[in-house]
Design a protein around this motif. Structure first.
Motif, PDB file in Angstrom:
ATOM      1  N   THR A   1       6.843  13.104 -11.968  1.00  0.00           N
ATOM      2  CA  THR A   1       7.423  12.993 -13.307  1.00  0.00           C
ATOM      3  C   THR A   1       6.554  13.703 -14.332  1.00  0.00           C
ATOM      4  N   ILE A   2       5.274  13.513 -14.257  1.00  0.00           N
ATOM      5  CA  ILE A   2       4.362  14.129 -15.226  1.00  0.00           C
ATOM      6  C   ILE A   2       4.296  15.635 -15.033  1.00  0.00           C
ATOM      7  N   GLN A   3       4.310  16.104 -13.784  1.00  0.00           N
ATOM      8  CA  GLN A   3       4.145  17.524 -13.477  1.00  0.00           C
ATOM      9  C   GLN A   3       5.473  18.276 -13.293  1.00  0.00           C
ATOM     10  N   TYR A   4       6.591  17.637 -13.610  1.00  0.00           N
ATOM     11  CA  TYR A   4       7.914  18.264 -13.484  1.00  0.00           C
ATOM     12  C   TYR A   4       8.182  18.741 -12.052  1.00  0.00           C
ATOM     13  N   ARG A   5       7.988  17.859 -11.092  1.00  0.00           N
ATOM     14  CA  ARG A   5       8.215  18.197  -9.684  1.00  0.00           C
ATOM     15  C   ARG A   5       9.313  17.281  -9.139  1.00  0.00           C
ATOM     16  N   PRO A   6      10.548  17.746  -9.177  1.00  0.00           N
ATOM     17  CA  PRO A   6      11.660  16.891  -8.766  1.00  0.00           C
ATOM     18  C   PRO A   6      11.616  16.465  -7.301  1.00  0.00           C
ATOM     19  N   ARG A   7      11.019  17.262  -6.417  1.00  0.00           N
ATOM     20  CA  ARG A   7      10.957  16.872  -5.006  1.00  0.00           C
ATOM     21  C   ARG A   7      10.132  15.603  -4.805  1.00  0.00           C
ATOM     22  N   TYR A   8       9.070  15.457  -5.561  1.00  0.00           N
ATOM     23  CA  TYR A   8       8.272  14.236  -5.477  1.00  0.00           C
ATOM     24  C   TYR A   8       9.059  13.040  -5.997  1.00  0.00           C
ATOM     25  N   ILE A   9       9.848  13.281  -7.009  1.00  0.00           N
ATOM     26  CA  ILE A   9      10.662  12.187  -7.556  1.00  0.00           C
ATOM     27  C   ILE A   9      11.762  11.810  -6.563  1.00  0.00           C
ATOM     28  N   VAL A  10      12.256  12.774  -5.800  1.00  0.00           N
ATOM     29  CA  VAL A  10      13.241  12.472  -4.761  1.00  0.00           C
ATOM     30  C   VAL A  10      12.622  11.556  -3.704  1.00  0.00           C
ATOM     31  N   VAL A  11      11.380  11.829  -3.316  1.00  0.00           N
ATOM     32  CA  VAL A  11      10.676  10.956  -2.360  1.00  0.00           C
ATOM     33  C   VAL A  11      10.573   9.546  -2.939  1.00  0.00           C
ATOM     34  N   TYR A  12      10.211   9.449  -4.200  1.00  0.00           N
ATOM     35  CA  TYR A  12      10.136   8.152  -4.877  1.00  0.00           C
ATOM     36  C   TYR A  12      11.506   7.464  -4.865  1.00  0.00           C
ATOM     37  N   THR A  13      12.562   8.217  -5.123  1.00  0.00           N
ATOM     38  CA  THR A  13      13.912   7.653  -5.182  1.00  0.00           C
ATOM     39  C   THR A  13      14.340   7.115  -3.816  1.00  0.00           C
ATOM     40  N   VAL A  14      14.071   7.878  -2.768  1.00  0.00           N
ATOM     41  CA  VAL A  14      14.407   7.417  -1.417  1.00  0.00           C
ATOM     42  C   VAL A  14      13.603   6.169  -1.073  1.00  0.00           C
ATOM     43  N   TRP A  15      12.320   6.176  -1.443  1.00  0.00           N
ATOM     44  CA  TRP A  15      11.471   5.017  -1.153  1.00  0.00           C
ATOM     45  C   TRP A  15      11.970   3.770  -1.872  1.00  0.00           C
ATOM     46  N   THR A  16      12.494   3.910  -3.078  1.00  0.00           N
ATOM     47  CA  THR A  16      12.954   2.715  -3.799  1.00  0.00           C
ATOM     48  C   THR A  16      14.061   2.008  -3.033  1.00  0.00           C
ATOM     49  N   ALA A  17      14.883   2.758  -2.307  1.00  0.00           N
ATOM     50  CA  ALA A  17      15.918   2.115  -1.485  1.00  0.00           C
ATOM     51  C   ALA A  17      15.278   1.271  -0.376  1.00  0.00           C
ATOM     52  N   PHE A  18      14.255   1.818   0.276  1.00  0.00           N
ATOM     53  CA  PHE A  18      13.538   1.047   1.290  1.00  0.00           C
ATOM     54  C   PHE A  18      12.822  -0.151   0.665  1.00  0.00           C
TER      55      PHE A  18
ATOM     56  N   VAL B   1      16.201  11.780 -14.269  1.00  0.00           N
ATOM     57  CA  VAL B   1      15.136  12.763 -14.476  1.00  0.00           C
ATOM     58  C   VAL B   1      15.289  13.929 -13.499  1.00  0.00           C
ATOM     59  N   ILE B   2      15.645  13.645 -12.268  1.00  0.00           N
ATOM     60  CA  ILE B   2      15.872  14.720 -11.294  1.00  0.00           C
ATOM     61  C   ILE B   2      16.992  15.632 -11.780  1.00  0.00           C
ATOM     62  N   SER B   3      18.071  15.038 -12.278  1.00  0.00           N
ATOM     63  CA  SER B   3      19.184  15.874 -12.755  1.00  0.00           C
ATOM     64  C   SER B   3      18.780  16.699 -13.973  1.00  0.00           C
TER      65      SER B   3
ATOM     66  N   PHE C   1       0.826  -1.201   0.000  1.00  0.00           N
ATOM     67  CA  PHE C   1       0.000   0.000   0.000  1.00  0.00           C
ATOM     68  C   PHE C   1       0.867   1.260   0.000  1.00  0.00           C
ATOM     69  N   LEU C   2       1.876   1.289   0.866  1.00  0.00           N
ATOM     70  CA  LEU C   2       2.794   2.432   0.888  1.00  0.00           C
ATOM     71  C   LEU C   2       3.536   2.569  -0.440  1.00  0.00           C
ATOM     72  N   HIS C   3       3.936   1.434  -1.000  1.00  0.00           N
ATOM     73  CA  HIS C   3       4.642   1.452  -2.279  1.00  0.00           C
ATOM     74  C   HIS C   3       3.760   2.034  -3.386  1.00  0.00           C
ATOM     75  N   ILE C   4       2.517   1.630  -3.417  1.00  0.00           N
ATOM     76  CA  ILE C   4       1.588   2.143  -4.433  1.00  0.00           C
ATOM     77  C   ILE C   4       1.434   3.654  -4.293  1.00  0.00           C
ATOM     78  N   ILE C   5       1.308   4.145  -3.067  1.00  0.00           N
ATOM     79  CA  ILE C   5       1.168   5.587  -2.848  1.00  0.00           C
ATOM     80  C   ILE C   5       2.409   6.336  -3.333  1.00  0.00           C
ATOM     81  N   VAL C   6       3.588   5.821  -3.004  1.00  0.00           N
ATOM     82  CA  VAL C   6       4.817   6.513  -3.396  1.00  0.00           C
ATOM     83  C   VAL C   6       5.037   6.436  -4.909  1.00  0.00           C
ATOM     84  N   VAL C   7       4.677   5.325  -5.525  1.00  0.00           N
ATOM     85  CA  VAL C   7       4.806   5.236  -6.987  1.00  0.00           C
ATOM     86  C   VAL C   7       3.860   6.236  -7.657  1.00  0.00           C
ATOM     87  N   ILE C   8       2.657   6.393  -7.124  1.00  0.00           N
ATOM     88  CA  ILE C   8       1.738   7.412  -7.649  1.00  0.00           C
ATOM     89  C   ILE C   8       2.360   8.801  -7.485  1.00  0.00           C
TER      90      ILE C   8
END
Length: 181
Positions: free
Chosen positions: A54-71, A167-169, A41-48
């Motif tokens: 990614t769609i809205q050009y918001r790198p901070r959200y992608i950073v959250v996704y990137t950190v979550w992928t490590a977990f 994408v963040i870069s 459930f948490l994974h689905i939320i973070v992937v969304i």
């Protein structure tokens, strides 16, 4: 804009992750695996969130996704170790159900080729009409199906991590170039 950009690829990877997580969520619900249900459930939320970023050009959200992928990779490594019984872990424990019930992986009784039989106990008067489940003929054992699911999740997460960093870069470079003009 060409569709082979890192952004389009990340959208595709996130979509694949979403589909794989939803599939996994369904089978974890069928097996009453509460720990994986919560993690999925948490994974689905973070992937969304990553898709939105990614769609809205918001790198901070992608950073959250990137950190979550490590977990998420760490969680799936744990799942692999759990089902392969590495380091004292046992797939026979109720760890995945938070010790609430004795449910196990849905694949244990319903895997490809498995034949499920209800067998009465040898002395039914002591066990109060409880029965045992006998499973035979499985093409692939349930623990290996769980390991395959987790390995696929790890693969998608690692690819998603690489593309998210790219994408963040790209997004931050575009922001910097707009500020300096």
């Amino acid at each position: 804009m060409a569709c082979c950009t890192g952004r389009c690829t990340l959208i595709f990877i996130c979509t694949l992750q979403m589909l794989a997580a939803l599939e996994r969520q369904i089978f974890d619900f069928l097996g009453y695996q509460w720990a994986p249900i919560l993690a999925n459930f948490l994974h689905i939320i973070v992937v969304i969130l990553g898709l939105f970023g990614t769609i809205q050009y918001r790198p901070r959200y992608i950073v959250v996704y990137t950190v979550w992928t490590a977990f998420w990779v760490a969680w799936n490594v744990f799942i692999i170790c759990f089902y392969l019984e590495v380091g004292g872990l046992s797939k026979e424990t109720d760890l995945m159900t938070f010790n609430i019930s004795i449910h196990r992986s849905w694949w244990r009784e319903h895997g490809p080729g498995c034949v499920r039989r209800v067998v009465p106990p040898p002395d039914s008067r002591n066990l109060g009409d409880h029965s045992f489940i006998s499973v035979t003929g499985c093409i692939i054992e349930f623990q290996y199906l769980e390991v395959i699911h987790s390995a696929f999740q790890i693969l998608l997460s690692l690819i998603g991590f690489v593309y998210a960093c790219y994408v963040i870069s790209v997004f931050t470079d575009e922001e910097d170039s707009c500020r300096h003009k």
